[in-house]
Each structure stands twice: as structure tokens, then as C-alpha cells.
Design a protein around this motif. Structure first.
Motif, PDB file in Angstrom:
ATOM      1  N   GLU A  58       0.836  -1.208   0.000  1.00 43.08           N
ATOM      2  CA  GLU A  58       0.000   0.000   0.000  1.00 43.08           C
ATOM      3  C   GLU A  58       0.866   1.251   0.000  1.00 43.08           C
ATOM      4  N   GLN A  59       1.943   1.188   0.792  1.00 47.82           N
ATOM      5  CA  GLN A  59       2.817   2.363   0.857  1.00 47.82           C
ATOM      6  C   GLN A  59       3.519   2.615  -0.470  1.00 47.82           C
ATOM      7  N   LEU A  60       3.856   1.526  -1.182  1.00 47.05           N
ATOM      8  CA  LEU A  60       4.470   1.700  -2.500  1.00 47.05           C
ATOM      9  C   LEU A  60       3.494   2.403  -3.433  1.00 47.05           C
ATOM     10  N   LYS A  61       2.223   2.015  -3.364  1.00 43.59           N
ATOM     11  CA  LYS A  61       1.219   2.678  -4.213  1.00 43.59           C
ATOM     12  C   LYS A  61       1.117   4.155  -3.839  1.00 43.59           C
ATOM     13  N   GLU A  62       1.155   4.427  -2.524  1.00 46.63           N
ATOM     14  CA  GLU A  62       1.101   5.831  -2.093  1.00 46.63           C
ATOM     15  C   GLU A  62       2.317   6.613  -2.579  1.00 46.63           C
ATOM     16  N   SER A  63       3.452   5.909  -2.727  1.00 41.20           N
ATOM     17  CA  SER A  63       4.652   6.583  -3.231  1.00 41.20           C
ATOM     18  C   SER A  63       4.596   6.775  -4.743  1.00 41.20           C
ATOM     19  N   GLY A  64       3.479   6.422  -5.361  1.00 44.08           N
ATOM     20  CA  GLY A  64       3.316   6.699  -6.784  1.00 44.08           C
ATOM     21  C   GLY A  64       3.692   5.557  -7.705  1.00 44.08           C
ATOM     22  N   ILE A  65       3.927   4.373  -7.148  1.00 44.09           N
ATOM     23  CA  ILE A  65       4.232   3.219  -8.000  1.00 44.09           C
ATOM     24  C   ILE A  65       2.910   2.633  -8.507  1.00 44.09           C
ATOM     25  N   ALA A  66       2.665   2.752  -9.816  1.00 39.21           N
ATOM     26  CA  ALA A  66       1.427   2.201 -10.381  1.00 39.21           C
ATOM     27  C   ALA A  66       1.543   0.687 -10.458  1.00 39.21           C
ATOM     28  N   PHE A  67       0.568  -0.005  -9.910  1.00 42.69           N
ATOM     29  CA  PHE A  67       0.606  -1.472  -9.963  1.00 42.69           C
ATOM     30  C   PHE A  67      -0.068  -1.943 -11.251  1.00 42.69           C
ATOM     31  N   ALA A  68       0.653  -1.770 -12.364  1.00 42.78           N
ATOM     32  CA  ALA A  68       0.103  -2.156 -13.659  1.00 42.78           C
ATOM     33  C   ALA A  68       1.158  -2.947 -14.414  1.00 42.78           C
ATOM     34  N   ASN A  69       0.702  -3.965 -15.136  1.00 44.18           N
ATOM     35  CA  ASN A  69       1.622  -4.777 -15.934  1.00 44.18           C
ATOM     36  C   ASN A  69       0.974  -5.061 -17.291  1.00 44.18           C
ATOM     37  N   PRO A  70       1.785  -5.516 -18.243  1.00 45.41           N
ATOM     38  CA  PRO A  70       1.270  -5.619 -19.619  1.00 45.41           C
ATOM     39  C   PRO A  70       0.592  -6.949 -19.934  1.00 45.41           C
TER      40      PRO A  70
END
Lengths: 641, 641
Positions: A119-131
Motif C-alpha cells: 500500500e505504501q508503495l502505491k502511495e509513493s506513486g508506483i502504479a501497480f500495472a503490468n502488460p
């Protein structure tokens, strides 16, 4: 001659051999796992086997008592074959798998830590998206009016759903295209990867088989842990861990590098991690999640530099030889099929980048997981394992270094040491006056102790020091019923008398054990100290301490400070973050942005080579006291006597 | 029970079996090659074996005389195992390899034809350029001052020679990078492919190993032929051919498609072509050229649609089932490693595109080789093999079709037929008055005849017709010492009495043989005729006739016209172009422009499905005469009596 290995919980294994062959070497040749942290030089005493019949020539060892010798116990590294014989091998593999207190998400607390990290990684702006995509396709069946061949028909159907110019159909899809289309009456699912204007097919199945999965793996020198995740939702589908099968080639990376340099060694070490360790776990996870291995479309690995080399099967010798330049730091291009991992053969295997011979992908992945790169706070990140790695920094700079802590944290180099499996003493409190210990044992509450694991050793030494039983050099200075001395005068503290222990052997900690442990904790603290000095800082400037690693989950922070292993900062600044390498690997398998961020971290992180750094050796020597020769560094450490 | 196969020229093979098992099936299971063009239905009589000891239960066959039966000869497809036994298997594999008069560049004349073809392609504007490079690299050794890891060091060195942004290092290079660099003291050679801004490494070796090779392969239903070429210079490094190992699953594509649809069949057929046929030839060529298989960086294949499917291991059933839509026409994405071919695992395998179920990549590659697409002349291209394929057109349009000629051109369906190996009658002239034949035999000039191959059959039938020995229906109408009749009155012409033949068996051609052959030549001519009709043209508009194929090299054009197999045009319009599929494959392995042109040809070529085309059947029936029911089509065919 013939040696038969009786393995607890498995079928026996026979091997032909010659008189004089070393028993441990034979076991390796026969693929029999014998725990040998010191890689067979007789120092650790862990490679015990029991001679059931026949003959072995062996030299005496301080690790085997006369009674044990009488009962057939031997150190396998010390034995030469003298005739046909049968030996009993303790089952270390299932011991690993029993209840290791490693950070393998086995407790709800650990799962919570893991999810908070993401969750903290997402808050740091890391988009959890893959191709990766799973496409359901319905096609018209071929007819005299619609004469498109199968591959063009598939391409057309994919183009109806996705805006792509090119559809790549590789062999593993092509070879079953015709039969799958017809079996499924042209209603199928295609799994693959969309990169720009191209869709790369990776798998074709029936339409109902919809899951696409990723596999995040932490390869530790001692333990391997992994999670199988749904690449669409991020949900954890299954998780598992086991001992690293390379353990029989040595407990530390140096011994394994030496082993892999022998003829056939690279293949043996690679087989030990891939065939013997990862393959069965992945197969298990797929079974329990009810998915096919072909649905695993991406894997990520957090591992130290040596583990990465051995995993890939690349010569690791340059890691340990001057000028200490590994064969690769960062490398793209590995596919699961290259290593015959049970996954889609085209699945990319992302290796978190190494930044030096002894600061590897586990640390870059772990640093990603801490989020320290996104903060103004000065953070210290310590990964405690067979090697200790340290990162210090914030969003503006990052420094890292590594030290060899040795096997003490996993119970190696300690006479009654053991890994944190059932029966291990994991915590201890001493009554200051009576010196009577209160022990916490891993496993069943009624379990009698078997040995001492890393977190237990920290507690015991801290308590012995607090209660004035040992002095700053680790020597016994109080007498009592639990303090004994041998004929040479060497002191020891008895935690469990033979009748109190599970095995009938006394469980104690002696001055040699304490000395070994002090050197391990000294290596850790002096590394931290040297790193801070290198950037002209000290402990008071630390805003946060992240502690990660296999030993981590049982660790008592206060006691760790008390013995001078961790810096003396306010206890609330410490944060245990579980298996940060696995957390980082999870982020990387789910998110292209996390892969990019981790690569960027690795590029920006400075590596301090301690072995050639002036001052490190002095710092190390100074740290080999309880808590330290410079007591001002540990104002909160105290002896209560 | 146990059957032992004694194989001429090889070690014996034993197989366990049950009473009643079919001997031909057993041979297939045991991987013993027995020639069985009709795939075991008893009609061709080619699967002869000799019972040396033990018992076999068999039914009588018209293909085995009582004397031969007495000597132990049996048709293996007709035999059931009745007890332990040993049978002798004639060695067809080495027969293939002995001296097949296929277009395998074995004669200087064929090499000249091949090279002329390539020169003409260059004149037509096909640039012979490919993206493969062999780079010699010298690097500084790593030091404390130059701490770049191996993969980045290699990338830097490549970038110093080539203007590329990205250097891709795949696993097969990465896994040996560290050891090769150190063994070769950082003086190495990297072989790979430059595509735009990317260089893809494919192999790393010592600097002296400079050759990069391509492999062009013609996979015929009966015969496989290939050349190993230097990708830089285009020079032929080695060449070879052998029988297609799938022959034991049937002589024609239909029987093989039926076989591959049985359980495990696809794997067996693929193994027969890849493991048993291609792998040993490629390994031989590499040995004789003195290069490593890893240096083969690209392969190209010219093969018919069915062969392409069986080669790739893709279900071929759709090829033969309505609506006759193959699994693929054109497919990019195959790598040598997918098929475990002995070549660089990353080497692309270019498959010349199919355009219909029965017009495949051998014909598109062959059309490329003819150059007819670059001319205003109206050209007819005929590839004579087990299937006959026809292309008609010029730079403005192209039409194609295919017919099943059956095995007659290779000696199948003919009582004394054989392939064009040693002892085959390949040409024949008759004395008009005495009817005495003058024979040309393949092999040693002193060789006695063994049987008759395709070109021999054309000559014999043409000569029998010219001399008035047979009539337009192929029935004997003259009497003489060489014309015999059996008890049913069926006529035959004796080419060699038992004492004149190598085997002691009479060599003759009978009315059934002639009828079979007339149907084969009728299929070819009616296909040509139908194709011309479909574009409103006739023979008089043909400017050139290209004849290609395995039978081609021994073919007598005048006799072929005389019997009404090839259209009656001026003899100087005929041009024999050898193995056009191999010529096209060579161009494609050498030249990206040739690949592009071939793909374009396939897209632009119209496919005429004869089996559903109105008029074909009538044309076929009309062509089943010598030369034809409509004699006006063959003004130059004559009987000289």
C-alpha cells in the motif's frame, strides 16, 4: 563398495563407491541433503549422521560425545568409507518445511506487514500495472466461405479486441493451436503480453481457464520463499517456502562459489536451487491455487549477487575474486524456459539488480519495499541473514555495504545452535537473582527444547550480560547451578539439562559460542558504524531503522541494542518489515513501474566495499565487546548488577 | 514374444510383443525403417522382409512368388507375429543415401543450374543481404579502476563497433559469458543479428571461430536435401541429402496425415523428420564444414503444406479435411531451439509460405527461384514429385494448382519400380523392329538392372508406344520374344530376363503398371490443361516451361511430351531447373529481400482447388490415353508404325 543412506521420511538411496571416499562428498554425489553449513571442514558439527551398520573410518570430533559416538553418531565430513555401510540421515528438508519462523507470510501479522508495504508503495506513486492480459476469444469456425488458416484467424480475433498492429504467435502456442481451437470449438482464451503495438501470445487454453499469474521469489542463502499472485488483481493465490537445497554445498556464499567452480559444480548448484528447491514449491503452489504452470506469465527474483549467479548458472567466481566484479549487475533477457522452471516457457524472469559483489538484488528489492527512496527521513535498512546488508539514505542519496555475519544468526557456529524450527529456543528471560531462565520454544507449547536459534541466542546473551553472568568480553563472571566449567575451565550456561531436553543432550551456550556470536554482531554493528562515518553522520541522525530478513521475525530489538548489535536509537524508530526482498519482488512482478524504480535505485545507490575500506577493521575490533568498547555509543545498554 | 530385426548395415533391434501383432507396426514402434509407400495396406508390395528364423503368420500376396515365399520373403504389412522370430530388413536408409539421382547438387551440372538460378535472382533485383554479423571484440580486463560487469563490458565493446542503442544478451550467451571471456582473455567473437537499433547476440566463442552459417533445407515427401552456406559470402560449405524418415508411415501425404492423427502420431512423425532425418544430416554437414552447430544462425525450409505441418508438429488433419484449411499458410516466430534442431537455439527458421492445402512452401520457394514473377513471358512451372504442383503466370498474375500423381514417378505402384538408386533403369531406347531395349542403368557401368525408376518408366512407355508395342490405352498389340502374357492374358514387356538381372528376378513392365503410370501422367497433364483453361489460355501461349523436382534430373522431355505428360511445346522452351525448392530456400536463408519477395508471391498467387473444380475430372479422364484422347493437343507425338 556400497553406501546406503536411510533418509528420514524418504526412500533410501544407494551409491557405489571406493574405500576412502568421503561420506559427505558421496552424499552430495547421491543428491542426499545433509546439512553442512561449514561445507565440510569439520568446524560446524552439523553434518551428523548415524551409522546403522557396516564400517566408517572417522577422526574424533569435539562435536560428538563418546556416548554419541558409541551410538553410531558421526560427522559425515569426517568419515571415510571402509566397507559397505548404512547410515541414517536426519531429514533436513522437511525440518526446513516444518515450521520455520522465517518471514514467509505464515502468520497474519506478517501478511499485514506485507500488505502495508505494498500500500505504501502505491502511495509513493508506483502504479501497480503490468502488460499481461487474458483474452476470451470467440471465432467463427473455418468454412469454404471463410478460409482463413488458424493463425490468421486467431490474429483477427485478437485484433477485434485490442488495438495492435502485430500479433506474435510463438511455437509453444502454435504447436497446439489447431488442436485447441477444434477441441474448444473456437471459443478459447489467449494469455499474453501487450507491448506497444504488439501482442505476444504466450498460452492458449479453454475459455474457462482465465487466471494469469506471477511468481515472486526470494532466494535466500538459507531459505527460499515465494508467493503466487494473480497478475490482474494482485491477490495472493498461494505462498510457500523451503530450505535452499544448495545448503549441502555450504552454508555461506563463499563456500558455494568454491563448490560451483569445481568440475560440474555450476550445474550441481543450479540444479539444487532450480530442480530441487524452486520446482517443487512452484508445482505445489500451482496445485493449491488450481492453476496450470503455463499460466505463470512473469517471475521476479530477489536474491543476493551470488544466489543470482548460481540461479542463472553463470560462473560466480568473479564475485569472490579481486577485483570483485560480478558477471552481471542487471540483466534482462531471461525466460522461464531457459531455466526449465515450471512456468510459461516465455515468461520473463525479472532479476532485481545487484549493485556489487555483496549487495545484491535482495537489497535493491528490499530498498524498494522500504520506501526510504521516497522520504526526507534518514533511514537505515538492515537485512539480517547469513550476510548482513546495510543501506543508509533518503530520497537524495543512498549508500550500501555488506558484511559477512556468518551462520550464527541461523544457529551455525554455535554448539547447540539450530535453525528456527520446532524445538528451537527463540526467546529467553533470566531471573536476575536466581539466573533461572524462562524459555520460549518454537512449536507445540509442551515441546521440550532441542537447541537455540538466532533470536534465542540474542536474548540469552543479552540476558546473561544484563544479569552480570558474563562480562563485556563474553566470559562467565558469576557462579551458580547453571554455570558450569569443563576441564579446561571454559564456562557455559546450561539452559536445559539432559533430562529437560527433547534429545537427552544438554542444551547450553559456552564461551566459544558467545565469542562467535559477538563477532557476528560486531560485523553488523561495525558495518553500520562505518557506513554512517563514511557519510559523516552518526546514530543520532537516524530517523528510522528498517529491520528485515529471515532472522527478523523473532528478533527482540531492545536486546539487540543491549548487546550492541543494532544502533542505540529510540525503540519506536525500529520497524520490522518482514521479508523485504519478497515484498520488493512482489511489487516487481505486479508492476512495471516497480521494476523501473528498482533499476533506478540500483543505478543511484553507492556501494561501499568494506573489505578494502580503511577503518572498518578497527570498527569491527571495537564492536567485538558487549555492547562496544565505546560505551557512549550505547547509553541505553546496561548491566543491572 | 520377441522379434529381432536384422538390419542390413546396422545393429539388430529387438522388441517385445504379443502374438498377433502386425510386423510393420512393430517395426515402426521399434524405429526400424521399412519402406512402405502404401502405408501398410498390402497394395504396393514394397515392405518386403525375409524371415530368417521363427514363425510369422501371413496371407499370400501377388507381390511374393512361391519361390520367394519359400525363401522366407514376406510383406511385413501382411504378417502377424506367431512366435519369437528374426527377420532381415533391407536397408532403405542407406539405399536412399547411396546414389539417388535427386537434385541434391551431386553433379557439376546441377551445381551449375543452382548457381545460375541464384545469379538470375540477383539480376532480378533481389539483394543478397542478411542481418547476421560475426564481430571480433577485444576488451580490457576488469580491474579495480574499470569495474564494469561482464555483460556491460560486452555491450560497450559491441557499441564501439556498431551504431546500436540496445544490445540484447540472451541466456545461451549469458550462461557462458563469464567463462568464455576469461578463457579467451577478453578477446572473443560474438555472432548475432542487427535489426535496426538493436544487436541481438546469439553466440560467443573464441576470436578465431569466425564463420556464421545458414542452412537451406528442402523437405520433400520422399527426399530431404540441404545446403550449409556461409552467411557472409554465400559460399556453399557443405551439402547433403537423405530419404525422409517419415517414409515408413506412408509414401504420400494423406497416409502420413492419417498416421499423425493417431495417438502419439504427431510426435512420431515430427521425430522421424527432425531427430531421424534432419539432425544427422545437419550434424554431418557441420562436421564436414568444420563448424559448430551453434554457428548456424538462420535456417530456411521449402516444403509442401503437409511436410510443413509435420515438421512444426502442428496438427495436419485440417489439411486433408473439408474445408481444407491448413493451420497456417505463413508463420513467423519459429526458432531452431523450439524444434531442438542442431543449430543456434535462437536461429530463426524461415518457412516458405504455403498458399493452400496442396500448394506449399516448396512451390512458393520454387516460384521464387524460377524468376517467372519478373518476366513478361508466360511461364509454366511444374514440380514433379509424389504430388505434382503447377504454377502458370508472369509478372502480372500467377495461378497454381496441385494434383496427386501418386508414387509412380518414384517407382511406387509399379511392379518392378524402385527409386533412382544403384541398379535402376533410368533410360531406355527400343529398336523399332526387333523391340530389343538398350538400357541405361544408375551406378556402375557394369551394373545389371535391379528395377525401374520414374524416368525409366517414362522412356519405356514412350518407346513401347512409339514402336507400336502398346496402343493408346497402354495394352500390348505386338507380339515378340520380349512380350509375354500371364494365365489371365495380361501382357508384359520383359526388360531383363531373370539371368540378365541383378536379383535373378525378371524385370518387366505390365499392363497394370502402364495403366497406373498413365493415370499419374494424366493427373499432371490434366492439371496443366485445367489451369490453362481457367485463365482462357492454351499450350500455344506458353513461352517457357520450368520442370523441377526429384524426378526431374533424369527426365527425357521429348518422351514426356510423347506420352502426353508435358504439353507439346517446342523442346527448347523446356528448362530443367533442378531442385527449385532448395534453390528458393537458399535465396531465403541468404537474403531478407528473397524472404520478402517469396511472402509477396504467396500473397499474390491464386490457388485453384482442382478437386472441386468443374471440368478437372473430365480433363483427367481424357488425359488417360497415350498421348491424349484429343490428339490435336500433341501434334508432335507419334507412333512410328
Amino acid at each position: 563398495m556400497k553406501v546406503t543412506f536411510q533418509i528420514q521420511g524418504s526412500a533410501p538411496v544407494e551409491i557405489e563407491c571406493n574405500a576412502g571416499d568421503n561420506l559427505l562428498e558421496l552424499a552430495r554425489r547421491a543428491n542426499v541433503a545433509i546439512d553442512a553449513p561449514c561445507s565440510g571442514n569439520g568446524s560446524c558439527g552439523k553434518c551428523r549422521v548415524q551409522l546403522l551398520s557396516g564400517e566408517l573410518e572417522s577422526v574424533p570430533s569435539r562435536h560428538i560425545t563418546p556416548e554419541e559416538y558409541e551410538a553410531g553418531w558421526r560427522l559425515s565430513c569426517n568419515c571415510k568409507v571402509a566397507g559397505d555401510c548404512t547410515v541414517l540421515v536426519p531429514d533436513i528438508a522437511s525440518a526446513y518445511q516444518s515450521r520455520m519462523k522465517t518471514a514467509d507470510l505464515s502468520s497474519p501479522e506478517e501478511v499485514a506487514i506485507f500488505q502495508e508495504t505494498q500500500e505504501q508503495l502505491k502511495e509513493s506513486g508506483i502504479a501497480f500495472a503490468n502488460p499481461f492480459l487474458s483474452l476470451e476469444l470467440t471465432m467463427a469456425e473455418p468454412s469454404l466461405e471463410d478460409t482463413m488458416p488458424d493463425n490468421e484467424r486467431l490474429t483477427r480475433a485478437i485484433r477485434e479486441q485490442l488495438e495492435v498492429e502485430t500479433v506474435e504467435i510463438p511455437y509453444c502456442v502454435m504447436e497446439k493451436l489447431a488442436s485447441t481451437l477444434r477441441r474448444e470449438r473456437f471459443h478459447v482464451r489467449v494469455k499474453g503480453e501487450k507491448q506497444g503495438n504488439t501482442f505476444r501470445c504466450m498460452e492458449i487454453t479453454g475459455a474457462q481457464d482465465s487466471v494469469i499469474a506471477g511468481c515472486a521469489i526470494d532466494i535466500g542463502t538459507t531459505t527460499v520463499t515465494m508467493v503466487l499472485v494473480d497478475l490482474t488483481s494482485g491477490k495472493i493465490l498461494a505462498k510457500g517456502s523451503s530450505g535452499n537445497g544448495q545448503i549441502r554445498y555450504g552454508a555461506d556464499v563463499i563456500n558455494r562459489i568454491i563448490q560451483q567452480a569445481k568440475p560440474g559444480g555450476r550445474k550441481s548448484l543450479q540444479d539444487a536451487i532450480i530442480k530441487e528447491t524452486l520446482t517443487p514449491i512452484i508445482a505445489n503452489l500451482c496445485r493449491s491455487a488450481g492453476i496450470s504452470a503455463r499460466s505463470i506469465l512473469r517471475l521476479s527474483v530477489g536474491a543476493n549477487t551470488t544466489m543470482n549467479h548460481l540461479f542463472v548458472g553463470v560462473d560466480a567466481e568473479p564475485v569472490r575474486m579481486e577485483p570483485y566484479i560480478p558477471s552481471f549487475f542487471s540483466w534482462e533477457g531471461l525466460k522461464a524456459g531457459d531455466l526449465k522452471l515450471p512456468a510459461n516457457p516465455l515468461a520473463p524472469v525479472i532479476i532485481a539488480p545487484n549493485i556489487g559483489s555483496y549487495v545484491g538484488g535482495d537489497i535493491t528489492a528490499g530498498t524498494l519495499a522500504t520506501g526510504l527512496w521516497d522520504s526526507d527521513e534518514m533511514s537505515l535498512f538492515i537485512d539480517l541473514g547469513t550476510n548482513g546488508e546495510i543501506v543508509f539514505g533518503n530520497r537524495d542519496f543512498m549508500m550500501s555495504c555488506a558484511c559477512s555475519a556468518g551462520p550464527a544468526f541461523e544457529g551455525g557456529d554455535i554448539s547447540c545452535g539450530m535453525r528456527a524450527t520446532d524445538g528451537a529456543i527463540e526467546a529467553c528471560v533470566l531471573d536476575k537473582d536466581t539466573m533461572e531462565p524462562t524459555l520460549t520454544i518454537v512449536g507445540d507449547p509442551e515441546q521440550k527444547p532441542v537447541g537455540i536459534c538466532g533470536s534465542g541466542i540474542i536474548d540469552i546473551i543479552s540476558e546473561l550480560f544484563r544479569c552480570g553472568v558474563i562480562n563485556a568480553k563474553g566470559l562467565f563472571v558469576r557462579e551458580g547451578s547453571r554455570v558450569r566449567r569443563d576441564e579446561h575451565g571454559m564456562g557455559r550456561f546450561v539452559l536445559a539439562a539432559p533430562e529437560e531436553s527433547e534429545t537427552g543432550r544438554e542444551i547450553s551456550i559456552n564461551e566459544v559460542d558467545i565469542d562467535n556470536f559477538i563477532r557476528a554482531k560486531g560485523a553488523i554493528f561495525s558495518a553500520i558504524h562505518t557506513l554512517l562515518e563514511a557519510v559523516d553522520m552518526d546514530s543520532s541522525m537516524i530517523d528510522r531503522v528498517y529491520v528485515a530478513g529471515g532472522i527478523g521475525s523473532g528478533i527482540n530489538m531492545k536486546n539487540s541494542v543491549n548487546i550492541g548489535m543494532l544502533p542505540d536509537v529510540e525503540l519506536e524508530k525500529f520497524r520490522y518489515i518482514g521479508n523485504s526482498s519478497l515484498s520488493g519482488a512482489y511489487a516487481m512482478v505486479m508492476s512495471d513501474a516497480a521494476v523501473e524504480k528498482c533499476t533506478q535505485l540500483a543505478t543511484n545507490m553507492t556501494y561501499l566495499e568494506l573489505s578494502t575500506h580503511p577503518g572498518y577493521m578497527d570498527n569491527f575490533v571495537a564492536a567485538c565487546f558487549l555492547p562496544h568498547t565505546d560505551a557512549r555509543l550505547f547509553p541505553n545498554s546496561r548491566q543491572e548488577v
